[in-house]
Write an enzyme that holds these catalytic residues in place. Structure first.
Site, PDB file in Angstrom:
ATOM      1  CE1 TYR A 164      -4.139 -34.297 -17.457  1.00  0.00           C
ATOM      2  CE2 TYR A 164      -5.735 -33.810 -15.721  1.00  0.00           C
ATOM      3  CZ  TYR A 164      -4.838 -33.384 -16.680  1.00  0.00           C
ATOM      4  OH  TYR A 164      -4.640 -32.032 -16.880  1.00  0.00           O
ATOM      5  CE  LYS A 168      -1.284 -32.574 -16.056  1.00  0.00           C
ATOM      6  NZ  LYS A 168      -0.178 -31.837 -16.708  1.00  0.00           N
ATOM      7  CD  GLU A 242       4.941 -22.615  -1.944  1.00  0.00           C
ATOM      8  OE1 GLU A 242       3.693 -22.758  -1.970  1.00  0.00           O
ATOM      9  OE2 GLU A 242       5.624 -22.926  -0.950  1.00  0.00           O
TER      10      GLU A 242
END
Length: 258
Positions: A164, A168, A242
């Site tokens: 995970y 991410k 960003e």
């Protein structure tokens, strides 16, 4: 901001849970007059569409396996045909989908299938859906892409969440490169990185840990949705590449012991 977004079309993935981040984002955008295309991995998406319509939103939705390339492309084609365009893409799919929870396994004991599952539904989904929607944004010279990443993998780590975390972190990497690829085309690409957020998927240990967040509580899905709505708006036209952390200051603290 709301008036500027009225009439735009947003595609929000991972909107299957009534109390999840995806549905909160859909509600926030819908309240701004944005037309909604929502999706999830199960037929419960029909319930979410009904709820959005009952709240006065223009909404359509379908169940789709976003880890499947052909299904994802077909869904994107259908979504664009519904209102003729996709102005906003929110990649929120992942974690718990397709009837299975996220594998929580140490690396030494993790199977390749478990690793691939985490990467596929937390990162590949974003790649496939973005790739499917991007060409029409480029043709029109406008678009907003917002990835829902996590502080896990980008600011902090947790045991047994290597897959995970890697996914991410990869989402933020995708964010950085894609932002530069489309920077001169009227398209912005940003990420939000939530920390402890109280959703239907919150585990008991997560709820307990939230008490030690500097602001003293877990976040709410609506707080993530507010940040996504801003990044998805025309007013955020000078922000791209960003990753906005939404964690109540939790990742700033080295010693979190009570």
């Amino acid at each position: 901001m709301f008036r500027a977004m009225a009439g735009q079309v947003a595609l929000v993935s991972g909107a299957g849970s009534e109390r999840g981040i995806g549905m909160a984002i859909a509600r926030r955008l819908g309240a701004a007059g944005v037309k909604l295309i929502v999706t999830a991995s199960s037929a419960r998406i029909a319930e979410r569409v009904a709820e959005l319509r009952a709240a006065g939103c223009e909404a359509e939705g379908r169940a789709v396996d976003l880890t499947d390339e052909a299904q994802t492309q077909a869904f994107a084609d259908w979504a664009e045909a519904r209102w003729g365009q996709i102005d906003i893409l929110v990649n929120n799919a992942g974690m718990t989908m397709l009837g299975s929870v996220e594998p929580m396994v140490e690396v030494a004991k993790m199977s390749l299938a478990e690793w691939n599952l985490s990467i596929s539904r937390n990162l590949t989904t974003a790649f496939l859906l973005t790739r499917a929607v991007l060409p029409s944004m480029q043709q029109r010279g406008y678009g907003r892409v917002v990835h829902v990443s996590s502080v896990t993998g980008t600011r902090v780590g947790n045991p047994c969440e290597a897959g995970y975390s890697a996914a991410k972190a990869g989402m933020v990497g995708l964010n950085l490169s894609l932002a530069l690829e489309v920077a001169g085309q009227g398209i912005t690409v940003n990420s939000v990185a939530p920390g402890w957020i109280a959703t239907a998927a919150t585990l008991p240990e997560e709820a307990r840990a939230a008490a030690y967040v500097p602001v003293g509580r877990a976040g709410h899905p609506e707080e993530v949705a507010a940040a996504v709505a801003f990044l998805a708006s025309p007013e955020a036209s000078y922000i791209t590449g960003e990753a906005l952390v939404i964690d109540g200051g939790n990742s700033l603290i080295e010693n979190k012991a009570p």
